[in-house]
Design a protein around this motif. Structure first.
Motif, PDB file in Angstrom:
ATOM      1  N   ILE A  92       0.866  -1.183   0.000  1.00  0.00           N
ATOM      2  CA  ILE A  92       0.000   0.000   0.000  1.00  0.00           C
ATOM      3  C   ILE A  92       0.904   1.236   0.000  1.00  0.00           C
ATOM      4  CG2 ILE A  92      -1.788   1.299   1.208  1.00  0.00           C
ATOM      5  CD1 ILE A  92      -2.709  -1.321   2.487  1.00  0.00           C
ATOM      6  N   THR A  93       0.834   2.019  -1.075  1.00  0.00           N
ATOM      7  CA  THR A  93       1.650   3.220  -1.204  1.00  0.00           C
ATOM      8  C   THR A  93       0.763   4.452  -1.099  1.00  0.00           C
ATOM      9  OG1 THR A  93       3.293   2.101  -2.587  1.00  0.00           O
ATOM     10  CG2 THR A  93       3.212   4.508  -2.713  1.00  0.00           C
ATOM     11  N   ILE A  94       1.117   5.355  -0.200  1.00  0.00           N
ATOM     12  CA  ILE A  94       0.366   6.591   0.035  1.00  0.00           C
ATOM     13  C   ILE A  94       1.226   7.758  -0.432  1.00  0.00           C
ATOM     14  CG2 ILE A  94      -0.778   8.033   1.770  1.00  0.00           C
ATOM     15  CD1 ILE A  94      -0.713   5.411   3.573  1.00  0.00           C
ATOM     16  N   VAL A  95       0.697   8.575  -1.334  1.00  0.00           N
ATOM     17  CA  VAL A  95       1.449   9.724  -1.842  1.00  0.00           C
ATOM     18  C   VAL A  95       0.885  10.993  -1.207  1.00  0.00           C
ATOM     19  CG1 VAL A  95       2.239  10.977  -3.876  1.00  0.00           C
ATOM     20  CG2 VAL A  95       1.814   8.515  -4.016  1.00  0.00           C
ATOM     21  N   GLY A  96       1.694  11.643  -0.386  1.00  0.00           N
ATOM     22  CA  GLY A  96       1.269  12.872   0.281  1.00  0.00           C
ATOM     23  C   GLY A  96       1.200  12.687   1.786  1.00  0.00           C
ATOM     24  N   GLY A  97       2.043  13.417   2.507  1.00  0.00           N
ATOM     25  CA  GLY A  97       2.095  13.284   3.959  1.00  0.00           C
ATOM     26  C   GLY A  97       1.428  14.431   4.689  1.00  0.00           C
ATOM     27  N   GLY A  98       0.342  14.953   4.120  1.00  0.00           N
ATOM     28  CA  GLY A  98      -0.432  15.985   4.805  1.00  0.00           C
ATOM     29  C   GLY A  98      -1.255  15.390   5.930  1.00  0.00           C
ATOM     30  N   ALA A  99      -2.249  16.139   6.386  1.00  0.00           N
ATOM     31  CA  ALA A  99      -3.048  15.684   7.521  1.00  0.00           C
ATOM     32  C   ALA A  99      -3.660  14.305   7.276  1.00  0.00           C
ATOM     33  CB  ALA A  99      -4.152  16.704   7.812  1.00  0.00           C
ATOM     34  N   GLY A 100      -4.310  14.126   6.126  1.00  0.00           N
ATOM     35  CA  GLY A 100      -4.959  12.850   5.844  1.00  0.00           C
ATOM     36  C   GLY A 100      -3.981  11.744   5.530  1.00  0.00           C
ATOM     37  N   GLY A 101      -2.996  12.017   4.666  1.00  0.00           N
ATOM     38  CA  GLY A 101      -2.048  10.992   4.256  1.00  0.00           C
ATOM     39  C   GLY A 101      -1.216  10.462   5.408  1.00  0.00           C
ATOM     40  N   LEU A 102      -0.728  11.356   6.272  1.00  0.00           N
ATOM     41  CA  LEU A 102       0.082  10.920   7.412  1.00  0.00           C
ATOM     42  C   LEU A 102      -0.754  10.138   8.407  1.00  0.00           C
ATOM     43  CD1 LEU A 102       2.739  10.867   8.904  1.00  0.00           C
ATOM     44  CD2 LEU A 102       2.192  13.107   9.874  1.00  0.00           C
ATOM     45  N   GLU A 103      -1.972  10.611   8.687  1.00  0.00           N
ATOM     46  CA  GLU A 103      -2.837   9.871   9.604  1.00  0.00           C
ATOM     47  C   GLU A 103      -3.132   8.476   9.069  1.00  0.00           C
ATOM     48  OE1 GLU A 103      -6.332  11.803  11.086  1.00  0.00           O
ATOM     49  OE2 GLU A 103      -5.315  13.718  11.417  1.00  0.00           O
ATOM     50  N   LEU A 104      -3.358   8.367   7.759  1.00  0.00           N
ATOM     51  CA  LEU A 104      -3.629   7.064   7.154  1.00  0.00           C
ATOM     52  C   LEU A 104      -2.413   6.153   7.280  1.00  0.00           C
ATOM     53  CD1 LEU A 104      -5.481   5.189   5.509  1.00  0.00           C
ATOM     54  CD2 LEU A 104      -4.558   6.255   3.437  1.00  0.00           C
ATOM     55  N   ALA A 105      -1.215   6.682   7.009  1.00  0.00           N
ATOM     56  CA  ALA A 105       0.005   5.880   7.109  1.00  0.00           C
ATOM     57  C   ALA A 105       0.218   5.367   8.531  1.00  0.00           C
ATOM     58  CB  ALA A 105       1.210   6.703   6.651  1.00  0.00           C
ATOM     59  N   VAL A 106      -0.022   6.228   9.515  1.00  0.00           N
ATOM     60  CA  VAL A 106       0.142   5.827  10.913  1.00  0.00           C
ATOM     61  C   VAL A 106      -0.854   4.735  11.283  1.00  0.00           C
ATOM     62  CG1 VAL A 106      -0.117   6.613  13.305  1.00  0.00           C
ATOM     63  CG2 VAL A 106       1.165   8.000  11.666  1.00  0.00           C
ATOM     64  N   LYS A 107      -2.114   4.926  10.901  1.00  0.00           N
ATOM     65  CA  LYS A 107      -3.140   3.934  11.235  1.00  0.00           C
ATOM     66  C   LYS A 107      -2.852   2.590  10.569  1.00  0.00           C
ATOM     67  CE  LYS A 107      -6.838   7.386  11.842  1.00  0.00           C
ATOM     68  NZ  LYS A 107      -7.144   7.141  13.255  1.00  0.00           N
ATOM     69  N   LEU A 108      -2.501   2.606   9.277  1.00  0.00           N
ATOM     70  CA  LEU A 108      -2.219   1.356   8.567  1.00  0.00           C
ATOM     71  C   LEU A 108      -0.926   0.726   9.069  1.00  0.00           C
ATOM     72  CD1 LEU A 108      -3.225   2.246   4.893  1.00  0.00           C
ATOM     73  CD2 LEU A 108      -4.495   0.869   6.546  1.00  0.00           C
ATOM     74  N   GLY A 109       0.049   1.567   9.433  1.00  0.00           N
ATOM     75  CA  GLY A 109       1.289   1.029   9.983  1.00  0.00           C
ATOM     76  C   GLY A 109       1.032   0.244  11.260  1.00  0.00           C
ATOM     77  N   LYS A 110       0.179   0.776  12.111  1.00  0.00           N
ATOM     78  CA  LYS A 110      -0.128   0.104  13.372  1.00  0.00           C
ATOM     79  C   LYS A 110      -0.996  -1.139  13.159  1.00  0.00           C
ATOM     80  CE  LYS A 110       0.248   4.256  16.245  1.00  0.00           C
ATOM     81  NZ  LYS A 110      -0.493   5.243  17.081  1.00  0.00           N
ATOM     82  N   VAL A 156       2.919  -4.082   3.442  1.00  0.00           N
ATOM     83  CA  VAL A 156       4.006  -3.101   3.465  1.00  0.00           C
ATOM     84  C   VAL A 156       3.406  -1.737   3.179  1.00  0.00           C
ATOM     85  CG1 VAL A 156       6.140  -2.319   2.379  1.00  0.00           C
ATOM     86  CG2 VAL A 156       5.733  -4.769   2.716  1.00  0.00           C
ATOM     87  N   ILE A 157       3.532  -0.825   4.121  1.00  0.00           N
ATOM     88  CA  ILE A 157       2.970   0.511   3.992  1.00  0.00           C
ATOM     89  C   ILE A 157       4.109   1.482   3.669  1.00  0.00           C
ATOM     90  CG2 ILE A 157       1.497   2.261   5.052  1.00  0.00           C
ATOM     91  CD1 ILE A 157       0.297  -0.606   4.910  1.00  0.00           C
ATOM     92  N   THR A 158       3.956   2.255   2.601  1.00  0.00           N
ATOM     93  CA  THR A 158       4.970   3.219   2.206  1.00  0.00           C
ATOM     94  C   THR A 158       4.339   4.592   2.035  1.00  0.00           C
ATOM     95  OG1 THR A 158       6.248   1.524   1.023  1.00  0.00           O
ATOM     96  CG2 THR A 158       6.724   3.825   0.484  1.00  0.00           C
ATOM     97  N   LEU A 159       4.902   5.592   2.696  1.00  0.00           N
ATOM     98  CA  LEU A 159       4.462   6.977   2.548  1.00  0.00           C
ATOM     99  C   LEU A 159       5.486   7.725   1.708  1.00  0.00           C
ATOM    100  CD1 LEU A 159       2.544   9.341   3.363  1.00  0.00           C
ATOM    101  CD2 LEU A 159       4.066   9.728   5.320  1.00  0.00           C
TER     102      LEU A 159
END
Length: 442
Positions: free
Chosen positions: A12-30, A39-42
């Motif tokens: 799962i690749t997330i492009v953009g570490g703004g409010a939504g993208g970073l929150e999504l990466a943190v939640k999926l990482g956990k 594998v989660i990639t921001l």
């Protein structure tokens, strides 16, 4: 978690570490990365994250951006996702690859080569940027508060003017320095009040020849009939009244047709000589994603998605936040581009993607409007509470509204940092307020 150890796992690749993208990466990482379910990639072009609604405070100097920034590499390590530094500039849907442009050092030498990042599921969370609507001179002669770098540049120009005014001991009332803010939305309104407060504090730091009321003029220009056009009229009227009480000049029903080095020209014939022009009117998604790889987009470059947040032409690509046109209902055709929207979408999409890997159907997103808050620095905070908090719309102001505005930021910090770290950070902020000057002076 190193990506080399995740071979064979869903990517799962997330492009953009703004409010939504970073929150999504943190939640999926956990939920997935920690348990080695995926594998989660921001991916982001910056090395650090700063909550975008704070940029007006960085510009005014009431917030030191370095004190609130979070390092992506450190957050990735703590929350079980990978971070890739780079600016996306291409997409191959057949190969399921995105491409990152080369990055260069200050001296022009190549820092990072062109990169390829593979995905099984791609989430576009690129946020938005200021839309100058092609107005002549806007991009060359105005500052757009899209990044901490732009906000810092504005702050330096403001401080330099104040120092110059102090040194020159000018004849007051003549040659006033004017800051013109184009756009009467939340950013423009909050910046104007924050600027007024900043200059008042500055004048108390020994700048005896600088008089904020006489040397600095703050102007807001908006094409709409009133400020905060998208918000309730009562809130708009209260804000306009507060701004006028601190001598902020407001021009509504005025369309800007040109921005020059000398100032701002309106369609009505009015001209406002300006030392600094800030463009804060309108948004659009980044230009490069318009029709990228054949995906459907709208007139402001947003990717068109279903309520599952899947793009209309590729089920393996999702979009969320400001860069997505997500349908909502007849009264609200698409989800509005707000921080609360991105926060809600990140929560829904995290649950949805976890369920997808378990063979469950994707969740449909339903936006809940909890109201709006507008901060006028130390002068006032006003807002309206909606949704599940009240049967209709409840107008609030004063200390209650101020605390709720503060809590919005804390809620984002909790989402990305956790409760304990946010608690520690809050105490550190209180200590820093005692130790440091109220505004940044450099």
């Amino acid at each position: 978690m190193d990506s080399a150890n995740g071979e064979g796992l869903h990517r799962i690749t997330i492009v953009g570490g703004g409010a939504g993208g970073l929150e999504l990466a943190v939640k999926l990482g956990k939920k997935l990365g920690k348990r080695r379910k995926a594998v989660i990639t921001l991916v982001d072009a910056s090395r650090t994250h700063l909550w975008k609604p704070l940029l007006h405070q960085v510009a005014a100097g009431t917030l030191d951006s370095h004190a609130d920034e979070r390092e992506y590499f450190a957050m990735a390590r703590a929350n079980h996702f990978n971070f890739r530094l780079g600016r996306m500039d291409g997409l191959d849907r057949d190969k399921k690859e995105i491409y990152l442009a080369p990055a260069y050092d200050f001296d022009g030498s190549e820092l990072l080569p062109r990169q390829t990042v593979e995905y099984d599921t791609l989430v576009m969370a690129l946020g938005s940027q200021t839309n100058d609507f092609g107005t002549p001179g806007a991009s060359e002669n105005s500052i757009m508060l899209d990044t901490p770098v732009a906000a810092e540049r504005f702050h330096q120009r403001l401080i330099n003017f104040c120092l110059k005014a102090q040194a020159e001991a000018r004849s007051h009332g003549e040659g006033r320095f004017t800051v013109t803010i184009i756009g009467g939305g939340a950013t423009g309104v909050e910046l104007s009040a924050e600027l007024h407060m900043t200059t008042k504090i500055l004048s108390s730091y020994g700048l005896i020849n600088f008089h904020p009321e006489k040397d600095l003029k703050i102007v807001i220009v908006d094409a709409a009939p009133r400020l905060l056009q998208a918000l309730p009229e009562r809130l708009s009227d209260t804000v306009a009244r507060e701004l006028r009480s601190i001598a902020v000049e407001v021009h509504t029903n005025e369309k800007v047709v040109e921005v020059s080095k000398e100032g701002v020209q309106m369609a009505s014939g009015k001209f406002i000589p300006s030392g600094i022009v800030v463009w804060a009117a309108g948004i659009k998604a980044p230009d490069f994603i318009k029709d990228i790889a054949g995906l459907e987009s709208n007139r402001i470059n947003q990717l068109v998605v279903h309520r599952t947040m899947q793009t209309t032409r590729d089920t393996s690509i999702f979009a969320m936040g400001d860069c997505a046109a997500c349908p909502q209902g007849e009264r609200q055709p698409i989800v509005p581009p707000r921080a609360q929207s991105a926060h809600q979408q990140a929560s829904t999409l995290a649950d949805s993607l976890v369920g997808m890997l378990q063979g469950k159907p994707l969740l449909e997103f339903t936006y809940r409007d909890y109201g709006s808050l507008v901060s006028l620095g130390d002068y006032s905070t006003v807002g309206s509470l909606m949704g599940s908090l009240t049967s209709g719309s409840l107008f609030i102001e004063g200390m209650v509204a101020k605390w709720m505005y503060w809590w919005l930021h804390k809620n984002h910090q909790i989402a990305v940092n956790g409760m304990f770290h946010t608690w520690l950070t809050t105490w550190a902020e209180l200590i820093a307020r005692v130790r440091n000057p109220r505004i940044k002076l450099h």
